[in-house]
Design a protein around this motif. Structure first.
Motif, PDB file in Angstrom:
ATOM      1  N   ILE A  77       0.803  -1.218   0.000  1.00  0.00           N
ATOM      2  CA  ILE A  77       0.000   0.000   0.000  1.00  0.00           C
ATOM      3  C   ILE A  77       0.834   1.265   0.000  1.00  0.00           C
ATOM      4  O   ILE A  77       0.292   2.341  -0.212  1.00  0.00           O
ATOM      5  CB  ILE A  77      -0.938   0.034   1.219  1.00  0.00           C
ATOM      6  N   THR A  78       2.147   1.173   0.244  1.00  0.00           N
ATOM      7  CA  THR A  78       2.966   2.380   0.167  1.00  0.00           C
ATOM      8  C   THR A  78       3.266   2.756  -1.271  1.00  0.00           C
ATOM      9  O   THR A  78       3.718   3.859  -1.536  1.00  0.00           O
ATOM     10  CB  THR A  78       4.301   2.174   0.898  1.00  0.00           C
ATOM     11  N   GLY A  79       3.029   1.839  -2.203  1.00  0.00           N
ATOM     12  CA  GLY A  79       3.340   2.085  -3.602  1.00  0.00           C
ATOM     13  C   GLY A  79       4.788   1.776  -3.947  1.00  0.00           C
ATOM     14  O   GLY A  79       5.175   1.846  -5.110  1.00  0.00           O
ATOM     15  N   ALA A  80       5.610   1.461  -2.946  1.00  0.00           N
ATOM     16  CA  ALA A  80       7.033   1.213  -3.213  1.00  0.00           C
ATOM     17  C   ALA A  80       7.225  -0.051  -4.048  1.00  0.00           C
ATOM     18  O   ALA A  80       8.049  -0.073  -4.975  1.00  0.00           O
ATOM     19  CB  ALA A  80       7.796   1.094  -1.902  1.00  0.00           C
ATOM     20  N   SER A  81       6.470  -1.106  -3.738  1.00  0.00           N
ATOM     21  CA  SER A  81       6.627  -2.362  -4.489  1.00  0.00           C
ATOM     22  C   SER A  81       6.261  -2.172  -5.953  1.00  0.00           C
ATOM     23  O   SER A  81       7.014  -2.547  -6.860  1.00  0.00           O
ATOM     24  CB  SER A  81       5.743  -3.451  -3.874  1.00  0.00           C
ATOM     25  N   SER A  82       5.091  -1.583  -6.188  1.00  0.00           N
ATOM     26  CA  SER A  82       4.650  -1.403  -7.575  1.00  0.00           C
ATOM     27  C   SER A  82       5.518  -0.380  -8.294  1.00  0.00           C
ATOM     28  O   SER A  82       5.746  -0.487  -9.501  1.00  0.00           O
ATOM     29  CB  SER A  82       3.179  -0.995  -7.609  1.00  0.00           C
ATOM     30  N   GLY A  83       6.019   0.626  -7.552  1.00  0.00           N
ATOM     31  CA  GLY A  83       6.924   1.589  -8.167  1.00  0.00           C
ATOM     32  C   GLY A  83       8.234   0.944  -8.579  1.00  0.00           C
ATOM     33  O   GLY A  83       8.777   1.234  -9.643  1.00  0.00           O
ATOM     34  N   ALA A 109      15.092   3.080  -8.259  1.00  0.00           N
ATOM     35  CA  ALA A 109      14.710   4.431  -8.691  1.00  0.00           C
ATOM     36  C   ALA A 109      13.189   4.558  -8.759  1.00  0.00           C
ATOM     37  O   ALA A 109      12.615   5.581  -8.342  1.00  0.00           O
ATOM     38  CB  ALA A 109      15.335   4.733 -10.051  1.00  0.00           C
ATOM     39  N   GLY A 110      12.529   3.518  -9.246  1.00  0.00           N
ATOM     40  CA  GLY A 110      11.064   3.543  -9.298  1.00  0.00           C
ATOM     41  C   GLY A 110      10.444   3.601  -7.913  1.00  0.00           C
ATOM     42  O   GLY A 110       9.470   4.335  -7.687  1.00  0.00           O
ATOM     43  N   ALA A 111      11.011   2.860  -6.965  1.00  0.00           N
ATOM     44  CA  ALA A 111      10.486   2.881  -5.588  1.00  0.00           C
ATOM     45  C   ALA A 111      10.677   4.250  -4.960  1.00  0.00           C
ATOM     46  O   ALA A 111       9.782   4.763  -4.275  1.00  0.00           O
ATOM     47  CB  ALA A 111      11.202   1.818  -4.759  1.00  0.00           C
ATOM     48  N   ALA A 112      11.837   4.874  -5.208  1.00  0.00           N
ATOM     49  CA  ALA A 112      12.098   6.196  -4.634  1.00  0.00           C
ATOM     50  C   ALA A 112      11.133   7.233  -5.202  1.00  0.00           C
ATOM     51  O   ALA A 112      10.600   8.075  -4.459  1.00  0.00           O
ATOM     52  CB  ALA A 112      13.542   6.598  -4.917  1.00  0.00           C
ATOM     53  N   LEU A 113      10.885   7.192  -6.516  1.00  0.00           N
ATOM     54  CA  LEU A 113       9.956   8.148  -7.120  1.00  0.00           C
ATOM     55  C   LEU A 113       8.536   7.958  -6.596  1.00  0.00           C
ATOM     56  O   LEU A 113       7.808   8.934  -6.353  1.00  0.00           O
ATOM     57  CB  LEU A 113       9.988   7.992  -8.652  1.00  0.00           C
ATOM     58  N   SER A 114       8.136   6.702  -6.390  1.00  0.00           N
ATOM     59  CA  SER A 114       6.799   6.437  -5.841  1.00  0.00           C
ATOM     60  C   SER A 114       6.674   6.999  -4.435  1.00  0.00           C
ATOM     61  O   SER A 114       5.637   7.547  -4.053  1.00  0.00           O
ATOM     62  CB  SER A 114       6.524   4.933  -5.827  1.00  0.00           C
ATOM     63  N   LEU A 115       7.748   6.854  -3.663  1.00  0.00           N
ATOM     64  CA  LEU A 115       7.733   7.365  -2.293  1.00  0.00           C
ATOM     65  C   LEU A 115       7.622   8.886  -2.273  1.00  0.00           C
ATOM     66  O   LEU A 115       6.844   9.454  -1.493  1.00  0.00           O
ATOM     67  CB  LEU A 115       9.013   6.925  -1.589  1.00  0.00           C
ATOM     68  N   LEU A 116       8.380   9.556  -3.147  1.00  0.00           N
ATOM     69  CA  LEU A 116       8.289  11.017  -3.231  1.00  0.00           C
ATOM     70  C   LEU A 116       6.886  11.443  -3.641  1.00  0.00           C
ATOM     71  O   LEU A 116       6.332  12.407  -3.104  1.00  0.00           O
ATOM     72  CB  LEU A 116       9.324  11.535  -4.239  1.00  0.00           C
ATOM     73  N   LEU A 117       6.304  10.706  -4.580  1.00  0.00           N
ATOM     74  CA  LEU A 117       4.948  11.033  -5.024  1.00  0.00           C
ATOM     75  C   LEU A 117       3.944  10.825  -3.891  1.00  0.00           C
ATOM     76  O   LEU A 117       2.992  11.609  -3.726  1.00  0.00           O
ATOM     77  CB  LEU A 117       4.580  10.149  -6.223  1.00  0.00           C
ATOM     78  N   LEU A 118       4.171   9.770  -3.081  1.00  0.00           N
ATOM     79  CA  LEU A 118       3.259   9.484  -1.964  1.00  0.00           C
ATOM     80  C   LEU A 118       3.203  10.664  -0.997  1.00  0.00           C
ATOM     81  O   LEU A 118       2.118  11.124  -0.618  1.00  0.00           O
ATOM     82  CB  LEU A 118       3.736   8.220  -1.231  1.00  0.00           C
ATOM     83  N   PHE A 119       4.345  11.177  -0.622  1.00  0.00           N
ATOM     84  CA  PHE A 119       4.357  12.277   0.333  1.00  0.00           C
ATOM     85  C   PHE A 119       3.910  13.587  -0.319  1.00  0.00           C
ATOM     86  O   PHE A 119       3.364  14.458   0.359  1.00  0.00           O
ATOM     87  CB  PHE A 119       5.743  12.417   0.960  1.00  0.00           C
ATOM     88  N   VAL A 223       7.210   5.456   9.669  1.00  0.00           N
ATOM     89  CA  VAL A 223       6.929   4.034   9.418  1.00  0.00           C
ATOM     90  C   VAL A 223       6.736   3.774   7.924  1.00  0.00           C
ATOM     91  O   VAL A 223       7.268   2.796   7.369  1.00  0.00           O
ATOM     92  CB  VAL A 223       5.687   3.582  10.217  1.00  0.00           C
ATOM     93  N   VAL A 224       6.008   4.665   7.256  1.00  0.00           N
ATOM     94  CA  VAL A 224       5.794   4.484   5.811  1.00  0.00           C
ATOM     95  C   VAL A 224       7.109   4.618   5.055  1.00  0.00           C
ATOM     96  O   VAL A 224       7.416   3.827   4.152  1.00  0.00           O
ATOM     97  CB  VAL A 224       4.752   5.502   5.303  1.00  0.00           C
ATOM     98  N   LEU A 225       7.917   5.618   5.435  1.00  0.00           N
ATOM     99  CA  LEU A 225       9.201   5.826   4.748  1.00  0.00           C
ATOM    100  C   LEU A 225      10.127   4.619   4.924  1.00  0.00           C
ATOM    101  O   LEU A 225      10.678   4.088   3.941  1.00  0.00           O
ATOM    102  CB  LEU A 225       9.868   7.088   5.301  1.00  0.00           C
ATOM    103  N   LEU A 226      10.288   4.156   6.146  1.00  0.00           N
ATOM    104  CA  LEU A 226      11.193   3.029   6.400  1.00  0.00           C
ATOM    105  C   LEU A 226      10.674   1.746   5.747  1.00  0.00           C
ATOM    106  O   LEU A 226      11.459   0.951   5.223  1.00  0.00           O
ATOM    107  CB  LEU A 226      11.355   2.830   7.915  1.00  0.00           C
ATOM    108  N   SER A 227       9.370   1.540   5.762  1.00  0.00           N
ATOM    109  CA  SER A 227       8.797   0.349   5.113  1.00  0.00           C
ATOM    110  C   SER A 227       9.054   0.382   3.613  1.00  0.00           C
ATOM    111  O   SER A 227       9.413  -0.637   3.006  1.00  0.00           O
ATOM    112  CB  SER A 227       7.289   0.270   5.378  1.00  0.00           C
ATOM    113  N   ALA A 228       8.871   1.559   3.026  1.00  0.00           N
ATOM    114  CA  ALA A 228       9.068   1.671   1.579  1.00  0.00           C
ATOM    115  C   ALA A 228      10.527   1.431   1.192  1.00  0.00           C
ATOM    116  O   ALA A 228      10.814   0.760   0.195  1.00  0.00           O
ATOM    117  CB  ALA A 228       8.628   3.052   1.107  1.00  0.00           C
ATOM    118  N   VAL A 229      11.459   1.953   1.985  1.00  0.00           N
ATOM    119  CA  VAL A 229      12.876   1.751   1.685  1.00  0.00           C
ATOM    120  C   VAL A 229      13.239   0.266   1.786  1.00  0.00           C
ATOM    121  O   VAL A 229      13.909  -0.293   0.903  1.00  0.00           O
ATOM    122  CB  VAL A 229      13.743   2.584   2.652  1.00  0.00           C
ATOM    123  N   ALA A 230      12.790  -0.384   2.872  1.00  0.00           N
ATOM    124  CA  ALA A 230      13.126  -1.802   3.073  1.00  0.00           C
ATOM    125  C   ALA A 230      12.542  -2.680   1.978  1.00  0.00           C
ATOM    126  O   ALA A 230      13.246  -3.518   1.387  1.00  0.00           O
ATOM    127  CB  ALA A 230      12.629  -2.254   4.453  1.00  0.00           C
TER     128      ALA A 230
END
Length: 318
Positions: A77-83, A109-119, A223-230
């Motif tokens: 649900i953080t979008g990191a996996s799909s990103g 790179a895709g996960a990082a961009l998804s995370l930036l978009l999330l916030f 929590v969302v940031l650390l989960s997305a990075v991991a």
């Protein structure tokens, strides 16, 4: 925790690890140098990724379910996996990325961009519902873009390579790739575990948690940031694997009498066990055929997912 469960959570992972290294036995009966290559270069990275990726999925799943107070929340649900999946597909199909490490970098790179978009979508001080909905929207959008990228793949070879990666696999990864995925994932997971007490207090309600020194908004963002990075680091190397982050926390909370924060470490162990066991099952494929790892975890997770849904429906009806 149940007295029987604690030793099982230690013994079963060890037994599965031994099986993952030694099975099948036949290739290890050859010359010593060949046996060493098989163990160190092929099976050890595969085992480390199975243990590490499974633990990350279980741990982050438990943290996110505690954060959103919802047993159906998962790392997806953080979008990191799909990103990460979208980044890897674009890299392999349109940018000519061929090596596993370069493909992993595209996924990161895709996960990082998804995370930036999330916030960016959720705002500076997002509440739980806003983060949840923003993550779902990004997951759906990146999933659709991934399908579009596959449909526009310039060649069948590029399509099948990207499709195979999307289904998740631990095969043919090197120790370097394992380190690239697991080192950042381990750092993010260690920082995430420090929030287990705060997540337990958050279960009492935001006002009560705030009176006990917890800042709910900051906790959500961290929590969302650390989960997305991991999760993003592991997805970038191994592809997307579903359901482990959903079912491991559900099983772990039964061992911790419903305490969501205390369930994080048991969920990590259960996630590691599930993924290593699923990887062992993929080795049962007929010669020349492969069983995608994501298919096995989905087959194992779907009955448990339905069980959780039925329990929730029964609870609402009573």
């Amino acid at each position: 925790m149940n007295r029987l469960a604690a030793p099982l959570l230690l013994i079963v992972p060890l037994a599965l690890s031994a099986a993952a290294l030694l099975l099948p036995l036949a290739p290890l009966r050859g010359p010593d140098e060949l046996a060493r290559l098989i163990l160190v270069e092929l099976r050890l990275p595969r085992l480390l990724l199975g243990l590490g990726y499974g633990a990350v999925l279980g741990l982050t799943g438990a943290a996110l379910q505690a954060l959103f107070a919802n047993p159906l929340a998962s790392p997806d649900i953080t979008g990191a996996s799909s990103g990460a999946a979208l980044g890897a597909v674009i890299g392999s199909t349109f940018l000519g990325v061929a090596t596993p490490l370069a493909m992993g970098a595209s996924g990161a790179a895709g996960a990082a961009l998804s995370l930036l978009l999330l916030f960016a979508v959720a705002g500076r001080r997002p509440d739980a519902a806003t983060l949840l909905l923003a993550g779902l929207a990004i997951s759906l959008a990146t999933g659709a873009l991934t399908s579009l990228a596959l449909a526009l793949a310039p060649s069948p070879f590029a399509f099948y390579e990207a499709f195979d990666w999307l289904m998740g696999s631990l095969v043919d990864r090197s120790l370097g790739q394992a380190a690239a995925a697991l080192v950042p994932a381990a750092v993010a997971s260690a920082l995430l575990v420090r929030h287990s007490g705060a997540l337990d207090r958050l279960a009492l309600g935001e006002d009560v948690a705030a009176s006990m020194g917890v800042a709910p908004g900051r906790l959500r963002s961290e929590v969302v940031l650390l989960s997305a990075v991991a999760v993003g680091a592991c997805v970038a190397v191994c592809g997307a694997v579903g359901f482990v982050g959903l079912i491991a926390p559900v099983l772990a909370r039964r061992l911790t009498r419903g305490h969501p924060g205390r369930a994080m470490l048991p969920a990590a162990l259960i996630g590691a066990m599930i993924l290593v066991a699923a990887d062992l099952l993929t080795r049962l494929a007929p010669l020349g055929r492969t069983i995608p790892l994501g298919v096995v975890t989905a087959s194992l997770g779907t009955p448990i997912f339905l069980w959780v849904l039925l329990r929730m429906r029964g609870r609402l009806a009573s």
